[in-house]
Design an enzyme around this catalytic site. Structure first.
Site, PDB file in Angstrom:
ATOM      1  N   ASP A 115       0.717  -1.194  -0.038  1.00  0.00           N
ATOM      2  CA  ASP A 115      -0.057  -0.154  -0.245  1.00  0.00           C
ATOM      3  C   ASP A 115       0.922   1.201  -0.012  1.00  0.00           C
ATOM      4  OD1 ASP A 115      -1.809   2.023   0.394  1.00  0.00           O
ATOM      5  OD2 ASP A 115      -3.031   0.927   1.606  1.00  0.00           O
ATOM      6  N   ASP A 320      -1.597   5.615  -6.580  1.00  0.00           N
ATOM      7  CA  ASP A 320      -1.947   4.736  -5.753  1.00  0.00           C
ATOM      8  C   ASP A 320      -1.907   3.280  -6.179  1.00  0.00           C
ATOM      9  OD1 ASP A 320      -2.871   4.355  -3.125  1.00  0.00           O
ATOM     10  OD2 ASP A 320      -5.019   3.949  -4.043  1.00  0.00           O
TER      11      ASP A 320
END
Length: 440
Positions: A115, A320
């Protein structure tokens, strides 16, 4: 004797050949780690339902992405250098890709979610209530230690329980966080050796989860690659020199994994880059300056303030790894969609979050989608711009609008559009590079 020797070499060859042909065998070399989709056949995690990869993407884009967007938007209210008072922040992260990592001495292997918009790392620990069967066992590690409230890492956490950190003496740093919309966990801040491929990060601070509520917590934890003080880049210091890159394989790739490269060595040298920006409103995120979008040869008319980096308001565009499909704020998306529709034969229908679906027989003449960044143009191959229905008769533009219920000023370049590209994060030199690379 000759027969015994021959048999020995035969079995040795058989074992080595089996390992060489095992598509799920670890391919980690040096500081490179294998990266695999969370529901691939090499992953220990199984999807909640037996379903096609297309339907899985549809569900994640429709259900999980809006939660992720809400999390990314909420980062503007977070302070990473002081202890927040009140309830834990909403961490709506989505675990699409995992890496093999080890914690402790000797190392205990875990499949951790990758992440780039989360700083802290956290894993389930033995004795955890509601966690999966695979946990980290602290009492078998010779390098494990807890971190109390007096340590600076405790003040850098979100969701620290202020009632546990008092002036009566050193106490454990406990924190609560929510995740996935319907889940939460409580954890203790600890430290131990983090082993990534053949390199070791000693005294790595992470959350040791004690209890879980709900079913959305990544079963074996999360590896934070954000920009905050508790992220992997910050804690590893000179070991990786603020540089990493990854190549994400397609969701359709079951066996062959992508890779996470850590440190400047072995990174691509012939790669076009764009400046990387830091936003004080959302310091964990990787901002880039998107200057425009073109469909075919047509430049889409988008007001610059909708997509460009703005440190004052916190608006702009980020890269992202956890969001599934690229999202634009509503006015920008509508402009992109309308230009795409002008150049494609309709009629158009809706499928999940995608409102520009058309007969797959027309996809051969669909225009290319190009994202224009400062100093870098990214033209998406068809596999990164279109997604097909499970029956295969429909093709959809794989871009969507930001959720209506989220007051977001963010545009997110998501992992579906990044697949089969090498994405370089050179934080030390404030630049981000993207180059086509097949990693299926």
């Amino acid at each position: 004797m000759d027969l015994k020797i021959s048999m020995f070499f035969f079995f040795a060859f058989l074992i080595s050949t089996t390992k060489a042909l095992d598509p799920c065998a670890s391919q980690s070399k040096g500081k490179d780690l294998s990266v695999i989709p969370i529901y691939s056949k090499c992953s220990p995690f199984k999807p909640p339902e037996t379903d096609s990869w297309v339907n899985t993407i549809m569900k994640m884009a429709s259900i999980d992405d809006p939660k992720r967007f809400k999390y990314l938007s909420s980062l503007g209210a977070q302070k990473t250098t002081s202890v927040p008072i009140g309830p834990g922040q909403q961490l709506f992260n989505i675990g699409n890709y995992v890496v093999r990592a080890k914690l402790g001495t000797p190392g205990q292997q875990l499949y951790m979610v990758l992440d780039t918009s989360n700083d802290a790392t956290w894993v389930p620990c033995s004795g955890c209530t509601g966690c999966s069967k695979t946990t980290f066992t602290p009492n078998t590690s010779s390098t494990y230690a807890t971190l109390d409230c007096s340590k600076p890492q405790c003040s850098q956490l979100r969701g620290v329980l202020s009632t546990t950190c008092t002036n009566t003496g050193p106490t454990e740093c406990l924190f609560n966080q929510s995740y996935g919309g319907d889940s939460s966990f409580s954890a203790t801040l600890v430290q131990d050796s983090l082993i990534l491929a053949n390199s070791v990060v000693p005294n790595y601070a992470f959350g040791c989860i004690n209890a879980v509520s709900g079913g959305s917590i990544p079963p074996q934890g999360l590896l934070g690659l954000g920009r905050g003080p508790l992220s992997l880049l910050s804690q590893s210091g000179s070991l990786y020199s603020g540089v990493f890159s990854y190549c994400l394989p397609s969701f359709k790739s079951y066996y062959f994994s992508g890779s996470l490269k850590l440190g400047p060595s072995g990174q691509p040298t012939r790669i076009r880059t764009t400046p990387l920006f830091s936003n004080p409103h959302r310091p964990s995120l990787y901002y880039v300056n998107l200057t425009g979008v073109s469909i075919g040869r047509a430049w889409v008319p988008i007001a610059p303030e909708l997509i460009e980096f703005n440190p004052t308001t916190g608006s702009g565009t980020i890269i992202d790894s956890g969001t599934v499909v690229t999202r634009f704020v509503q006015p920008a998306y509508v402009a992109i969609r309308d230009e795409f529709r002008k150049q494609v034969n309709g009629p158009f229908s809706t499928l999940g979050v995608f409102d520009t679906c058309f007969a797959a027989t027309s996809e051969a003449v669909t225009p290319a989608v190009t994202f224009h960044f400062t100093g870098l143009d990214l033209t998406l191959p068809m596999e990164n711009s279109l997604i097909h229905s499970s029956a295969g008769n429909l093709a959809c533009l794989a871009i969507a609008a930001a959720p209506n219920n989220v007051n977001s000023v963010l545009n997110v370049i998501a992992n579906f559009q990044q697949q089969n590209h090498r994405v370089l994060f050179d934080v030390a030199n404030s630049r981000l590079g993207i180059a086509r690379q097949l990693c299926n």
